[in-house]
Design an enzyme around this catalytic site. Structure first.
Site, PDB file in Angstrom:
ATOM      1  N   LYS A 140       0.824  -1.219   0.000  1.00  0.00           N
ATOM      2  CA  LYS A 140       0.000   0.000   0.000  1.00  0.00           C
ATOM      3  C   LYS A 140       0.851   1.259   0.000  1.00  0.00           C
ATOM      4  O   LYS A 140       0.603   2.194  -0.766  1.00  0.00           O
ATOM      5  CB  LYS A 140      -0.932   0.017   1.212  1.00  0.00           C
ATOM      6  N   ASP A 159      -6.286  -0.096   1.092  1.00  0.00           N
ATOM      7  CA  ASP A 159      -6.298  -0.266   2.548  1.00  0.00           C
ATOM      8  C   ASP A 159      -7.630  -0.903   2.927  1.00  0.00           C
ATOM      9  O   ASP A 159      -8.396  -1.324   2.057  1.00  0.00           O
ATOM     10  CB  ASP A 159      -6.085   1.074   3.255  1.00  0.00           C
TER      11      ASP A 159
END
Length: 241
Positions: A140, A159
Protein backbone atom coordinates in the site's frame (compact mmCIF):
# COMPACT_ATOMS: atom_id res chain seq x y z
CA UNK A 1 -12.22 11.66 -17.36
CA UNK A 2 -15.33 11.74 -15.18
CA UNK A 3 -17.43 11.15 -18.30
CA UNK A 4 -15.29 8.19 -19.35
CA UNK A 5 -15.29 6.62 -15.88
CA UNK A 6 -19.03 7.18 -15.47
CA UNK A 7 -19.70 5.47 -18.78
CA UNK A 8 -17.83 2.34 -17.72
CA UNK A 9 -19.08 2.34 -14.12
CA UNK A 10 -22.65 3.09 -13.02
CA UNK A 11 -21.57 3.37 -9.38
CA UNK A 12 -18.96 6.00 -10.28
CA UNK A 13 -21.59 8.04 -12.15
CA UNK A 14 -23.69 8.13 -8.96
CA UNK A 15 -20.70 9.18 -6.87
CA UNK A 16 -19.73 11.84 -9.42
CA UNK A 17 -23.13 13.50 -9.13
CA UNK A 18 -22.39 14.51 -5.53
CA UNK A 19 -18.58 14.60 -5.48
CA UNK A 20 -17.01 16.84 -8.09
CA UNK A 21 -13.38 15.74 -7.73
CA UNK A 22 -10.10 15.62 -5.83
CA UNK A 23 -6.61 16.93 -6.47
CA UNK A 24 -3.82 14.38 -6.89
CA UNK A 25 -0.47 15.76 -5.71
CA UNK A 26 2.82 15.21 -7.49
CA UNK A 27 4.63 15.27 -4.16
CA UNK A 28 8.37 15.10 -3.58
CA UNK A 29 9.14 11.34 -3.39
CA UNK A 30 11.31 11.62 -0.27
CA UNK A 31 8.71 13.55 1.69
CA UNK A 32 5.95 11.24 0.49
CA UNK A 33 7.80 8.00 1.26
CA UNK A 34 8.80 8.85 4.83
CA UNK A 35 5.44 10.43 5.61
CA UNK A 36 3.67 7.24 4.55
CA UNK A 37 6.02 5.12 6.64
CA UNK A 38 4.66 7.17 9.56
CA UNK A 39 1.10 6.23 8.51
CA UNK A 40 1.36 2.57 9.56
CA UNK A 41 -1.47 1.81 12.05
CA UNK A 42 -1.99 5.52 12.57
CA UNK A 43 -4.53 8.31 12.10
CA UNK A 44 -4.18 11.56 10.16
CA UNK A 45 -3.79 13.77 13.24
CA UNK A 46 -0.93 11.68 14.66
CA UNK A 47 0.75 11.32 11.27
CA UNK A 48 0.70 15.10 10.80
CA UNK A 49 2.18 15.57 14.26
CA UNK A 50 4.97 13.08 13.57
CA UNK A 51 5.90 14.70 10.27
CA UNK A 52 5.94 18.13 11.89
CA UNK A 53 8.22 16.94 14.71
CA UNK A 54 10.52 15.21 12.22
CA UNK A 55 10.84 18.46 10.24
CA UNK A 56 11.51 20.50 13.37
CA UNK A 57 14.20 18.05 14.49
CA UNK A 58 16.05 17.42 11.22
CA UNK A 59 14.85 20.00 8.68
CA UNK A 60 16.18 23.46 7.88
CA UNK A 61 14.39 26.49 9.30
CA UNK A 62 12.56 28.28 6.49
CA UNK A 63 10.72 31.18 8.08
CA UNK A 64 8.49 32.37 10.90
CA UNK A 65 4.91 33.45 10.28
CA UNK A 66 2.46 34.67 12.91
CA UNK A 67 4.74 33.40 15.65
CA UNK A 68 5.07 29.91 14.18
CA UNK A 69 8.33 28.56 12.75
CA UNK A 70 8.35 26.48 9.59
CA UNK A 71 10.96 23.89 8.58
CA UNK A 72 11.85 22.01 5.40
CA UNK A 73 11.43 18.26 5.13
CA UNK A 74 14.65 16.50 6.22
CA UNK A 75 17.10 15.15 3.67
CA UNK A 76 17.67 11.40 3.41
CA UNK A 77 21.21 11.95 4.72
CA UNK A 78 19.87 13.53 7.90
CA UNK A 79 17.39 10.69 8.49
CA UNK A 80 20.18 8.12 8.01
CA UNK A 81 22.13 9.41 11.02
CA UNK A 82 23.35 7.02 13.74
CA UNK A 83 21.25 8.55 16.53
CA UNK A 84 18.07 9.09 14.51
CA UNK A 85 16.23 5.89 15.48
CA UNK A 86 16.48 6.53 19.22
CA UNK A 87 15.73 10.22 18.81
CA UNK A 88 12.57 9.45 16.86
CA UNK A 89 11.51 6.91 19.48
CA UNK A 90 11.90 9.65 22.07
CA UNK A 91 9.61 11.80 19.92
CA UNK A 92 6.87 9.15 19.98
CA UNK A 93 7.43 7.39 16.65
CA UNK A 94 7.53 3.89 18.18
CA UNK A 95 8.55 1.04 15.85
CA UNK A 96 8.29 3.40 12.85
CA UNK A 97 11.54 5.05 14.00
CA UNK A 98 13.50 1.95 12.99
CA UNK A 99 11.90 1.78 9.55
CA UNK A 100 12.54 5.48 8.85
CA UNK A 101 16.20 5.23 9.83
CA UNK A 102 16.81 1.92 8.03
CA UNK A 103 15.08 3.06 4.83
CA UNK A 104 17.13 6.26 4.80
CA UNK A 105 20.33 4.25 5.24
CA UNK A 106 19.32 1.88 2.44
CA UNK A 107 18.78 4.80 0.06
CA UNK A 108 22.09 6.44 1.06
CA UNK A 109 23.87 3.15 0.36
CA UNK A 110 22.73 3.38 -3.26
CA UNK A 111 25.03 6.42 -3.57
CA UNK A 112 22.46 8.28 -5.67
CA UNK A 113 20.63 11.11 -3.91
CA UNK A 114 18.09 11.15 -6.76
CA UNK A 115 17.39 7.41 -6.64
CA UNK A 116 13.73 7.85 -5.74
CA UNK A 117 13.21 10.30 -8.61
CA UNK A 118 14.78 7.81 -11.06
CA UNK A 119 11.95 5.38 -10.30
CA UNK A 120 9.73 7.66 -12.39
CA UNK A 121 11.54 6.29 -15.43
CA UNK A 122 10.65 2.67 -14.64
CA UNK A 123 7.39 0.89 -15.49
CA UNK A 124 4.89 0.75 -12.62
CA UNK A 125 5.56 -2.89 -11.69
CA UNK A 126 9.33 -2.35 -11.50
CA UNK A 127 9.08 0.86 -9.48
CA UNK A 128 6.67 -0.83 -7.06
CA UNK A 129 9.00 -3.82 -6.69
CA UNK A 130 11.94 -1.54 -5.84
CA UNK A 131 9.97 0.33 -3.18
CA UNK A 132 8.75 -2.74 -1.30
CA UNK A 133 12.39 -3.79 -0.80
CA UNK A 134 12.72 -0.89 1.65
CA UNK A 135 12.16 -1.50 5.41
CA UNK A 136 8.63 -0.65 6.52
CA UNK A 137 7.32 -0.30 2.97
CA UNK A 138 4.51 -2.67 2.04
CA UNK A 139 2.33 -2.83 -1.06
CA UNK A 140 0.00 0.00 0.00
CA UNK A 141 2.73 2.49 0.93
CA UNK A 142 4.56 1.64 -2.31
CA UNK A 143 1.39 2.28 -4.31
CA UNK A 144 0.81 5.60 -2.52
CA UNK A 145 4.30 6.74 -3.49
CA UNK A 146 3.86 5.44 -7.04
CA UNK A 147 0.55 7.26 -7.49
CA UNK A 148 1.32 10.56 -5.76
CA UNK A 149 5.03 11.00 -6.53
CA UNK A 150 6.23 8.74 -9.33
CA UNK A 151 3.66 9.40 -12.09
CA UNK A 152 2.23 5.87 -11.94
CA UNK A 153 -1.39 6.88 -12.52
CA UNK A 154 -2.69 3.30 -12.53
CA UNK A 155 -1.38 2.51 -9.03
CA UNK A 156 -4.19 1.52 -6.65
CA UNK A 157 -3.39 1.87 -2.92
CA UNK A 158 -5.64 -0.66 -1.17
CA UNK A 159 -6.30 -0.27 2.55
CA UNK A 160 -9.17 -1.64 4.63
CA UNK A 161 -11.38 1.25 3.47
CA UNK A 162 -10.85 0.51 -0.23
CA UNK A 163 -11.24 -3.20 0.52
CA UNK A 164 -14.66 -2.46 2.01
CA UNK A 165 -15.67 -0.34 -1.00
CA UNK A 166 -14.61 -3.11 -3.37
CA UNK A 167 -16.56 -5.80 -1.49
CA UNK A 168 -19.64 -3.62 -1.03
CA UNK A 169 -19.97 -2.10 -4.51
CA UNK A 170 -17.95 -4.22 -6.94
CA UNK A 171 -16.64 -7.60 -5.80
CA UNK A 172 -19.08 -9.16 -3.30
CA UNK A 173 -17.48 -12.57 -3.81
CA UNK A 174 -14.14 -11.47 -2.35
CA UNK A 175 -13.13 -13.83 0.47
CA UNK A 176 -14.03 -12.59 3.96
CA UNK A 177 -10.57 -12.91 5.42
CA UNK A 178 -9.57 -11.25 8.70
CA UNK A 179 -6.75 -9.36 7.00
CA UNK A 180 -6.02 -8.11 3.51
CA UNK A 181 -3.94 -10.82 1.82
CA UNK A 182 -1.50 -10.21 -1.03
CA UNK A 183 -3.77 -12.13 -3.39
CA UNK A 184 -6.85 -10.06 -2.53
CA UNK A 185 -4.82 -6.85 -2.68
CA UNK A 186 -3.72 -7.68 -6.21
CA UNK A 187 -7.21 -8.76 -7.27
CA UNK A 188 -8.72 -5.46 -6.18
CA UNK A 189 -6.00 -3.42 -7.89
CA UNK A 190 -6.29 -5.36 -11.14
CA UNK A 191 -10.09 -5.03 -11.10
CA UNK A 192 -9.98 -1.23 -10.91
CA UNK A 193 -7.16 -1.01 -13.47
CA UNK A 194 -9.24 -3.05 -15.92
CA UNK A 195 -12.33 -0.96 -15.15
CA UNK A 196 -10.84 2.53 -15.38
CA UNK A 197 -7.74 2.18 -17.53
CA UNK A 198 -4.51 4.19 -17.43
CA UNK A 199 -5.70 6.68 -14.81
CA UNK A 200 -7.34 4.12 -12.54
CA UNK A 201 -5.51 5.53 -9.52
CA UNK A 202 -7.21 8.88 -10.00
CA UNK A 203 -10.67 7.31 -10.26
CA UNK A 204 -9.95 5.17 -7.20
CA UNK A 205 -9.01 8.33 -5.26
CA UNK A 206 -12.41 9.85 -6.05
CA UNK A 207 -14.23 6.75 -4.77
CA UNK A 208 -12.05 6.65 -1.66
CA UNK A 209 -12.49 10.33 -0.82
CA UNK A 210 -16.21 10.41 -1.53
CA UNK A 211 -16.75 7.52 0.88
CA UNK A 212 -15.00 9.24 3.80
CA UNK A 213 -17.29 10.24 6.63
CA UNK A 214 -15.98 13.81 6.77
CA UNK A 215 -17.30 14.47 3.25
CA UNK A 216 -20.82 13.28 4.00
CA UNK A 217 -21.74 16.82 5.08
CA UNK A 218 -20.86 18.10 1.60
CA UNK A 219 -23.30 15.64 0.06
CA UNK A 220 -26.01 16.66 2.54
CA UNK A 221 -25.50 20.37 1.83
CA UNK A 222 -25.55 19.81 -1.92
CA UNK A 223 -28.77 17.80 -1.74
CA UNK A 224 -30.35 20.42 0.53
CA UNK A 225 -29.47 23.20 -1.94
CA UNK A 226 -30.87 21.16 -4.81
CA UNK A 227 -34.09 20.55 -2.89
CA UNK A 228 -34.40 24.25 -1.92
CA UNK A 229 -33.80 25.28 -5.53
CA UNK A 230 -36.54 22.94 -6.71
CA UNK A 231 -39.01 24.16 -4.10
CA UNK A 232 -38.33 27.83 -4.92
CA UNK A 233 -39.30 27.44 -8.58
CA UNK A 234 -42.83 28.89 -8.91
CA UNK A 235 -45.39 26.52 -10.27
CA UNK A 236 -47.19 27.62 -13.41
CA UNK A 237 -50.92 28.06 -13.08
CA UNK A 238 -52.96 26.10 -15.57
CA UNK A 239 -55.91 28.02 -16.94
CA UNK A 240 -59.13 26.11 -17.13
CA UNK A 241 -60.82 26.33 -20.49
Amino acid sequence: MYKKWSTSDKNFSQVAADFTGVRILRQDPTENLFSFICSSNNNIARISGMVERMCEKYGERLCELDGKQYFSFPSVDKLAGKTVEQELRNLGFGYRAKFINQTAKRIVEKQDKNWLETLRLLPYEEAHAELIKLPGVGAKVADCVCLMSLDKHSAIPVDTHVWQIARRDYLPKLPQTKSLTDKVYREIGDFFRNLYGDYAGWAHSVLFSADLQKFNKLKTVKKARKQTSTESVPKKKVKKS
